[in-house]
Design a protein around this motif. Sequence first.
Motif, PDB file in Angstrom:
ATOM      1  N   THR A  56       0.840  -1.204   0.000  1.00  0.00           N
ATOM      2  CA  THR A  56       0.000   0.000   0.000  1.00  0.00           C
ATOM      3  C   THR A  56       0.870   1.248   0.000  1.00  0.00           C
ATOM      4  N   GLY A  88      -2.270  -6.933  -0.241  1.00  0.00           N
ATOM      5  CA  GLY A  88      -2.880  -8.100   0.386  1.00  0.00           C
ATOM      6  C   GLY A  88      -2.360  -9.427  -0.125  1.00  0.00           C
ATOM      7  N   GLU A 112       1.473 -11.581  -0.954  1.00  0.00           N
ATOM      8  CA  GLU A 112       2.935 -11.555  -0.937  1.00  0.00           C
ATOM      9  C   GLU A 112       3.464 -12.484  -2.028  1.00  0.00           C
TER      10      GLU A 112
HETATM   11  N1  LIG Z   1      -6.450   0.998   8.357  1.00  0.00           N
HETATM   12  C1  LIG Z   1      -5.354   0.930   7.608  1.00  0.00           C
HETATM   13  N2  LIG Z   1      -5.166  -0.125   6.790  1.00  0.00           N
HETATM   14  C2  LIG Z   1      -4.035  -0.170   6.058  1.00  0.00           C
HETATM   15  C3  LIG Z   1      -3.053   0.859   6.105  1.00  0.00           C
HETATM   16  N3  LIG Z   1      -2.055   0.522   5.259  1.00  0.00           N
HETATM   17  C4  LIG Z   1      -2.397  -0.663   4.711  1.00  0.00           C
HETATM   18  N4  LIG Z   1      -3.592  -1.098   5.175  1.00  0.00           N
HETATM   19  C5  LIG Z   1      -4.302  -2.363   4.843  1.00  0.00           C
HETATM   20  O1  LIG Z   1      -3.526  -3.459   5.335  1.00  0.00           O
HETATM   21  C6  LIG Z   1      -3.677  -4.605   4.488  1.00  0.00           C
HETATM   22  C7  LIG Z   1      -2.310  -5.133   4.083  1.00  0.00           C
HETATM   23  O2  LIG Z   1      -1.673  -4.186   3.256  1.00  0.00           O
HETATM   24  P1  LIG Z   1      -0.494  -4.574   2.235  1.00  0.00           P
HETATM   25  O3  LIG Z   1      -0.023  -3.307   1.615  1.00  0.00           O
HETATM   26  O4  LIG Z   1      -0.908  -5.668   1.334  1.00  0.00           O
HETATM   27  O5  LIG Z   1       0.613  -5.135   3.274  1.00  0.00           O
HETATM   28  P2  LIG Z   1       2.014  -5.850   2.935  1.00  0.00           P
HETATM   29  O6  LIG Z   1       1.784  -7.310   3.121  1.00  0.00           O
HETATM   30  O7  LIG Z   1       2.974  -5.325   3.972  1.00  0.00           O
HETATM   31  O8  LIG Z   1       2.425  -5.482   1.555  1.00  0.00           O
HETATM   32  C8  LIG Z   1      -4.520  -4.142   3.303  1.00  0.00           C
HETATM   33  O9  LIG Z   1      -5.840  -4.546   3.541  1.00  0.00           O
HETATM   34  C9  LIG Z   1      -4.401  -2.625   3.353  1.00  0.00           C
HETATM   35  O10 LIG Z   1      -5.516  -1.974   2.788  1.00  0.00           O
HETATM   36  C10 LIG Z   1      -3.279   1.993   6.996  1.00  0.00           C
HETATM   37  O11 LIG Z   1      -2.483   2.913   7.152  1.00  0.00           O
HETATM   38  N5  LIG Z   1      -4.452   1.944   7.713  1.00  0.00           N
END
Ligand SMILES: Nc1nc2c(ncn2[C@@H]2O[C@H](COP(=O)(O)OP(=O)(O)O)[C@@H](O)[C@H]2O)c(=O)[nH]1
Length: 290
Positions: free
Chosen positions: A129, A143, A145
């Motif tokens: 994100t 969501g 990896e």
């Molecule tokens: N509430 C909230 N949700 C977030 C935020 N950043 C990411 N998410 C949610 O966390 C989940 C995992 O995000 P992702 O980017 O896929 O995480 P990654 O596995 O670290 O790449 C998704 O559903 C995003 O929409 C944030 O700042 N606030």
Amino acid sequence: MAVTWYPGHMHKAQKQIKEVMPQVDLVIEVMDARIPFSSENPAVKTLRGPRPCLKVLNKSDLADPVITTQWLNYYSQQEGVRALALNTTRKGEARKILNLCREMVPLRAQRGEPVRTMIMGIPNVGKSTLINALAGRAIAKVGDEPAVTKQQQRISLGNGIVLSDTPGILWPRMENENSGYRLAVTGAIKNAAISFEDVALYAVEFLLQHYPEALKSRYRLEELPIAAMDFLEVIGRKRGCLRAGGVLDLHKVSEILLKELRSGKLGGVSLETPAVFDEEKVTERPSESV
Ligand SMILES: Nc1nc2c(ncn2[C@@H]2O[C@H](COP(=O)(O)OP(=O)(O)O)[C@@H](O)[C@H]2O)c(=O)[nH]1
Ligand SMILES: [Mg+2]
């Protein structure tokens, strides 16, 4: 999304990060603001060596702002570290980190060279994100990896900053039982070893102790039961989570509680304060040798 880390995975992840590190000036470590301790990987410190680290306490919209401030103070005392709280899902907020990135690597900026940054963190903290928000377009899949890290591409973010489009994925803390529960409460791990009901009971026990007012107002209760199971029974009945014969459907009520907690319906809730280091007397294991 379930990522299970075996020693083989850890070894490979570390090796990949080590390979790209010579081309990185600044590490952006994404953590979950609700559980900074359990979502931080101590290996980052070893892997980054002398490079500065910007710790992003992400999902701060779901965390307790008072405790997030305590964490920001805690991290800003560490050598080479700056910390900032972020809600990456809010439009325009992520790009606030760009000025800070430039400030943290002044020599590159002075020489007119781009600051090369790389995002790291455990699964589900919001790395993809953040990459997409910084780039202003969908580059990384949210969501999900990738099992194998693809070829790194550099994307220019403007302002003299470049970013690797592939994050360094690290494993969550596993040596500590409480961390396992807290990672499960936030939804960071879907560990079959801990049942859904146990995760909900852990969450309720914590909330009864630390956020009783949030429970009272969300579930319109004047008094709270003392035991976590009694609490789930009460809200299960209120929400109609009953099976034949009026028996509580523990799975269903657990699902409701965790869903509401994770989506912020109970307000900002943080599961760890910096006191966790003393309380849980954890032994840091900064890195497994590669
Ligand atoms: N509430 C909230 N949700 C977030 C935020 N950043 C990411 N998410 C949610 O966390 C989940 C995992 O995000 P992702 O980017 O896929 O995480 P990654 O596995 O670290 O790449 C998704 O559903 C995003 O929409 C944030 O700042 N606030
Ligand atoms: Mg991702």
